[in-house]
Design a protein around this motif. Structure first.
Motif, PDB file in Angstrom:
ATOM      1  N   ALA A   1     -20.431  46.810 -13.334  1.00 16.23           N
ATOM      2  CA  ALA A   1     -18.853  46.709 -13.265  1.00 16.23           C
ATOM      3  C   ALA A   1     -18.278  45.977 -12.144  1.00 16.23           C
ATOM      4  N   ILE A   2     -18.959  46.026 -10.619  1.00 16.53           N
ATOM      5  CA  ILE A   2     -19.316  45.093  -9.966  1.00 16.53           C
ATOM      6  C   ILE A   2     -19.618  43.915  -8.906  1.00 16.53           C
ATOM      7  N   SER A   3     -20.561  43.946  -9.881  1.00 10.86           N
ATOM      8  CA  SER A   3     -21.071  42.692  -9.269  1.00 10.86           C
ATOM      9  C   SER A   3     -21.216  41.451 -10.883  1.00 10.86           C
ATOM     10  N   ALA A   4     -20.526  41.545 -11.725  1.00 13.40           N
ATOM     11  CA  ALA A   4     -20.417  40.498 -12.754  1.00 13.40           C
ATOM     12  C   ALA A   4     -20.664  39.152 -12.140  1.00 13.40           C
ATOM     13  N   ALA A   5     -21.539  37.727 -12.670  1.00 13.19           N
ATOM     14  CA  ALA A   5     -21.385  36.628 -12.651  1.00 13.19           C
ATOM     15  C   ALA A   5     -20.220  36.490 -12.027  1.00 13.19           C
ATOM     16  N   ARG A   6     -20.242  34.946 -11.042  1.00 20.20           N
ATOM     17  CA  ARG A   6     -18.406  34.722 -10.084  1.00 20.20           C
ATOM     18  C   ARG A   6     -17.918  34.116 -11.099  1.00 20.20           C
ATOM     19  N   GLY A   7     -16.636  34.057 -11.052  1.00 14.77           N
ATOM     20  CA  GLY A   7     -16.162  33.188 -12.342  1.00 14.77           C
ATOM     21  C   GLY A   7     -16.249  34.020 -13.725  1.00 14.77           C
ATOM     22  N   HIS A   8     -16.642  35.286 -13.587  1.00 10.31           N
ATOM     23  CA  HIS A   8     -16.011  36.212 -15.165  1.00 10.31           C
ATOM     24  C   HIS A   8     -15.862  37.027 -14.847  1.00 10.31           C
ATOM     25  N   ALA A   9     -15.773  37.231 -13.754  1.00 10.74           N
ATOM     26  CA  ALA A   9     -15.783  39.048 -13.531  1.00 10.74           C
ATOM     27  C   ALA A   9     -14.225  38.699 -13.788  1.00 10.74           C
ATOM     28  N   GLU A  10     -13.566  40.523 -13.212  1.00  9.97           N
ATOM     29  CA  GLU A  10     -11.713  40.473 -13.059  1.00  9.97           C
ATOM     30  C   GLU A  10     -11.026  40.006 -11.480  1.00  9.97           C
TER      31      GLU A  10
ATOM     32  N   THR B   1     -18.912  39.099  -3.262  1.00 10.08           N
ATOM     33  CA  THR B   1     -18.851  38.823  -2.200  1.00 10.08           C
ATOM     34  C   THR B   1     -19.132  39.580  -0.570  1.00 10.08           C
ATOM     35  N   SER B   2     -18.330  40.668  -0.717  1.00  9.08           N
ATOM     36  CA  SER B   2     -18.467  41.561   0.217  1.00  9.08           C
ATOM     37  C   SER B   2     -20.270  42.698  -0.252  1.00  9.08           C
ATOM     38  N   LEU B   3     -20.376  42.905  -1.299  1.00  8.70           N
ATOM     39  CA  LEU B   3     -21.911  43.594  -1.471  1.00  8.70           C
ATOM     40  C   LEU B   3     -22.389  42.747  -1.436  1.00  8.70           C
ATOM     41  N   LEU B   4     -22.823  41.268  -0.889  1.00  8.87           N
ATOM     42  CA  LEU B   4     -23.590  40.426  -0.799  1.00  8.87           C
ATOM     43  C   LEU B   4     -23.512  40.272   0.492  1.00  8.87           C
TER      44      LEU B   4
ATOM     45  N   ILE C   1     -25.656  39.841 -17.190  1.00  2.00           N
ATOM     46  CA  ILE C   1     -24.342  40.131 -16.438  1.00  2.00           C
ATOM     47  C   ILE C   1     -23.957  39.899 -15.091  1.00  2.00           C
ATOM     48  N   ILE C   2     -25.448  40.302 -14.510  1.00  2.00           N
ATOM     49  CA  ILE C   2     -25.398  40.716 -13.201  1.00  2.00           C
ATOM     50  C   ILE C   2     -25.459  39.371 -12.399  1.00  2.00           C
ATOM     51  N   ASP C   3     -24.546  38.631 -11.118  1.00  2.00           N
ATOM     52  CA  ASP C   3     -24.738  37.339 -10.877  1.00  2.00           C
ATOM     53  C   ASP C   3     -26.404  37.438  -9.857  1.00  2.00           C
TER      54      ASP C   3
END
Length: 786
Positions: free
Chosen positions: A629-638, A646-649, A672-674
């Motif tokens: 829910a918070i780590s979907a691939a960038r460009g495909h997230a809400e 980015t904060s999590l990374l 779907i995880i980045d």
């Protein structure tokens, strides 16, 4: 022997010493002809200053003070510790009696000052800078027939005490009191008890002071510990001896830094005068709540008896009218200069001097910060023309402040020349916790061995000093409760390991209280199957804690992140709970969707706050359930999802180290995880948690059946074969449905029979399809090839 001459601030000095800067430039209330007018006691009480070293109960005062209270030179007077205005301006219950003196040389003592000897200050429990009240002593004076004394604890040089030498000292000082500490160049002891025939000990009230004669008998006692001295009849002032550095565990490095910064400027200013450079002027203690900041402030006051101690808090300086707060703060600094050497203690600095650029800041707070900055600079500045003596005199004030919200302190104070040194008090590690726990148990009757104390300390991950004190207090309450149930006499009550085991269930680390969720106690034995996953988790989590030296020797780092993935209902979340329980670590459970906030920046802030709390309470585990829910691939997230990712990374592998924190995540949508999150250094290990096989299904059913009433005709082997492809959650649902079938048949049913399970099997819905298994298998194969 005539006392040494006194300067205007009431401190003893030699006649040949040059007057201080404070004495020559800002001498207050100097005694002149005008001072012969009627004297009135200050509304806040007299300021305490030291006398020249003396073993007796001596008080030096300005002649007008004696005249105002109707006492003569050498009379006995009673003194109390005065309370502050916030407490009503009265006096505390503790009091002591001493001899008051005034001679021609004491006229230079200010009329608002009383000089108290060390022994008298110890009886009252006052520090230099505290306020006391005074009146003529009208009680009885006992004749001391026998005096029981004991060597000061830890004073090995004076263990062997000569009774005649003690008697000679007591005759010289003439008057003594119970619990008085007497120190000379050759002897140091405490008076425990005084017996007299003329006035019985049971007299109410008993004499507070006794007269020693040549016939007085001296008895030297040997006490096993300070606890034998600090009885219920001991004045509370004597408990001040437990506020020193020696009674603060796990802070040896911090105390060493404080000694260098406080003692040298106050006691040896000539060192800095020699080089014409100002010494450090301020210390800022910061760290999480409960790590000992306020205790260190008290210890500084206790360990610096030569200095004038002043305490500042928001409640003591904030006034209702414009300018009151600034005036109160200026008055504190003026008094510090007047009675230097001085130490100004400021607790909760963030409430006294908050950031001026804060949206919630007020104009009054901004003025206080500006005043504090100006006061720092005004009396601590130097110039090229200053002599060495002027540099030294100007540097005899040190400000020590404490805060647990360092980022809220105005930046103008956090620079050299103001708070020169910032000392962080971290959450103690295992050895520091062991030291703190040993100190806490020093005077508590217990049966714990050294190994058991170390074992308790090793289990208290994330505990600060205050938490350990609360743990000890709770263990004592458990011991008392156990003793009452067993009708044990008070003298036979002891704290043992079982009391600490019980206390550990109710005392949590301070850093975890606002985020700790009381999850059900789940153990590895409660999870059927998944043996390979369990073993890998043990290796990943328990090995770094149990064998850190091996990791260091081999030059490898412990894994930072683990991802559990697989079909729904296959015990991923249950496995995380069991890991937290079995490893004994602090456990932070985070649900992915609850991170998001409609305000920009708040979601990223939530991620940073989670990791900050985990680092403070380390070693700890952060469990992200449904991390997709918070780590979907960038460009495909809400909207906002990319910033959260980015904060999590950054938190998992950025500039700031994670410390002893591990991330455990679970998902049923790993695709779907980045990719940046799944790389080594962030998620180091990915573990597939698939549907249970035949043996695993048997074990799951066995675990469930232990808690159920099952009839003899139920076959675990048969049910395990019939449930091929079912998840652990579906097996649990099967048992629940069978129980409901038994209740439908007979509400008074006492067991679940085989026919009930057969009916439940007919309606069982299998959510795991063949295609789903093939997908996870292919995903696992792709990871292996990568």
């Amino acid at each position: 022997m005539a006392p040494k001459s006194m300067n205007l601030n009431g401190a003893a000095k030699s006649k040949s010493a040059a007057p201080s800067a404070a004495a020559t430039t800002s001498a207050p209330h100097k005694t002149t002809t005008a001072s012969k007018e009627k004297h009135t006691e200050p509304t806040t009480g007299y300021i305490v200053r030291p006398t020249a070293p003396t073993p007796g109960l001596r008080i030096n005062a300005n002649p007008t003070v004696l005249k105002a209270h109707g006492v003569a030179n050498g009379d006995l007077v009673k003194v109390w510790k005065a309370l502050d205005s916030a407490s009503g301006g009265g006096s505390s219950g503790a009091s002591a009696v001493g001899q008051i003196f005034t001679e021609s040389e004491t006229e230079s003592i200010d009329s608002t000052v009383l000089q108290l000897s060390f022994g008298l200050r110890g009886l009252l429990g006052v520090f230099l800078g505290d306020r006391v009240r005074l009146e003529k002593y009208r009680g009885a004076v006992g004749e001391a027939d026998k005096v029981d004394i004991a060597s000061q604890e830890g004073d090995e040089a004076h263990v062997d005490i000569d009774e005649q030498a003690v008697l000679k000292v007591l005759q010289t000082i003439k008057y003594v009191s119970r619990n008085q500490i007497i120190t000379t160049d050759t002897i140091k002891f405490r008076i425990l008890e005084i017996s007299t025939l003329a006035i019985p000990r049971t007299q109410s009230p008993p004499p507070q002071i006794y007269k020693v004669s040549p016939k007085t008998e001296i008895s030297v006692l040997t006490l096993p510990s300070p606890a034998s001295i600090e009885t219920a009849s001991t004045p509370s002032s004597l408990l001040h001896q437990n506020t020193g550095y020696a009674n603060l565990g796990g802070l040896a490095h911090e105390i060493s830094l404080i000694r260098k910064t406080v003692d040298l400027p106050l006691l040896r200013p000539e060192i800095f005068s020699r080089f014409k450079v100002p010494p450090p002027r301020g210390i800022l203690l910061h760290g999480p709540s409960g790590t000992g900041k306020t205790s260190l402030l008290r210890a500084i006051a206790h360990e610096t008896p030569q200095a004038h101690i002043l305490s500042v808090s928001a409640s003591s300086i904030l006034g209702r009218y414009l300018g009151d707060s600034e005036a109160a703060l200026t008055k504190v600094f003026d008094e510090a200069r007047m009675f230097e050497p001085s130490v100004i203690l400021i607790d909760e600095l963030d409430s006294v001097a908050p950031r001026r650029d804060s949206e919630s800041g007020t104009e009054s707070e901004a003025r206080i910060v500006s005043t504090l900055v100006s006061l720092f600079d005004s009396f601590l500045s130097t110039s090229e023309s200053d002599s060495e003596a002027e540099v030294g005199n100007r540097c005899r004030v040190v400000v020590v402040a404490a805060t647990n919200r360092l980022s809220n302190v105005d930046p103008a104070l956090r620079r050299p020349g103001r708070f020169d040194r910032e000392i962080e008090l971290r959450i103690p590690d295992a050895s520091a916790r062991n030291e703190i726990l040993s100190i806490q148990l020093r005077n508590i009757p217990h049966t714990l061995t050294t190994a058991e104390i170390s074992a308790i300390a090793s289990k208290t991950h994330g505990f600060v000093g205050a938490d350990i004190a609360a743990l000890v207090r709770e263990a004592v309450m458990c011991a008392v409760s156990r003793g009452d149930k067993e009708s044990v006499q008070v003298a036979e009550m002891f704290v043992d390991k079982s009391d600490f085991d019980t206390a550990m269930l109710s005392v949590r680390a301070s850093a975890m209280r606002e985020i700790f969720l009381e999850t059900p106690k789940v153990y590895w034995s409660d999870i059927g199957g998944q043996e390979l996953v369990k073993q890998k988790l043990r290796e990943t989590v328990e090995w770094p804690l149990a064998h850190p030296e091996t990791f260091k020797r081999l030059g490898i780092a412990a894994p930072r992140g683990i991802l559990l993935y697989g079909p729904p209902g296959c015990s991923k979340t249950l496995t995380a709970k069991a890991l937290a329980t079995e490893a004994g670590l602090n456990f932070l459970s985070v649900k992915g969707p609850e991170i998001f906030n409609k305000y920009v920046g708040e979601s990223e802030k939530a991620i940073r706050e989670i990791f900050r709390k985990a680092r403070n309470a380390s070693p700890s585990i952060i469990f992200f359930d449904e991390i997709d829910a918070i780590s979907a691939a960038r460009g495909h997230a809400e909207v906002g999802g990319d910033r959260v990712l980015t904060s999590l990374l950054t938190e998992m592998d950025g500039v700031e180290s994670m410390g002893n924190v591990m991330v455990l995540a679970a998902t049923n949508r790993p695709e779907i995880i980045d990719d940046a999150l799944l790389r080594p250094g962030r998620i180091d290990r990915m573990m597939y948690v698939g549907p249970p096989d035949l043996d695993a299904r048997k074990k799951i059913l066995e675990v469930r059946f232990r808690k159920m009433s099952i009839a003899d005709d139920v076959s675990i082997e048969h049910l395990a074969e019939k449930t091929d492809g079912c998840s652990g959650a579906e097996l649990t649902s099967l048992c629940q449905e069978a129980g409901l079938q038994a209740m439908n048949e007979d509400i008074e049913s006492t067991s679940i029979a085989g026919r009930h399970f057969e009916k439940a099997l007919e309606g069982l819905n299998r959510s795991i399809s063949k295609e789903m298994i093939e997908f996870y298998e292919s995903f696992k194969a792709g990871i292996s090839r990568a």
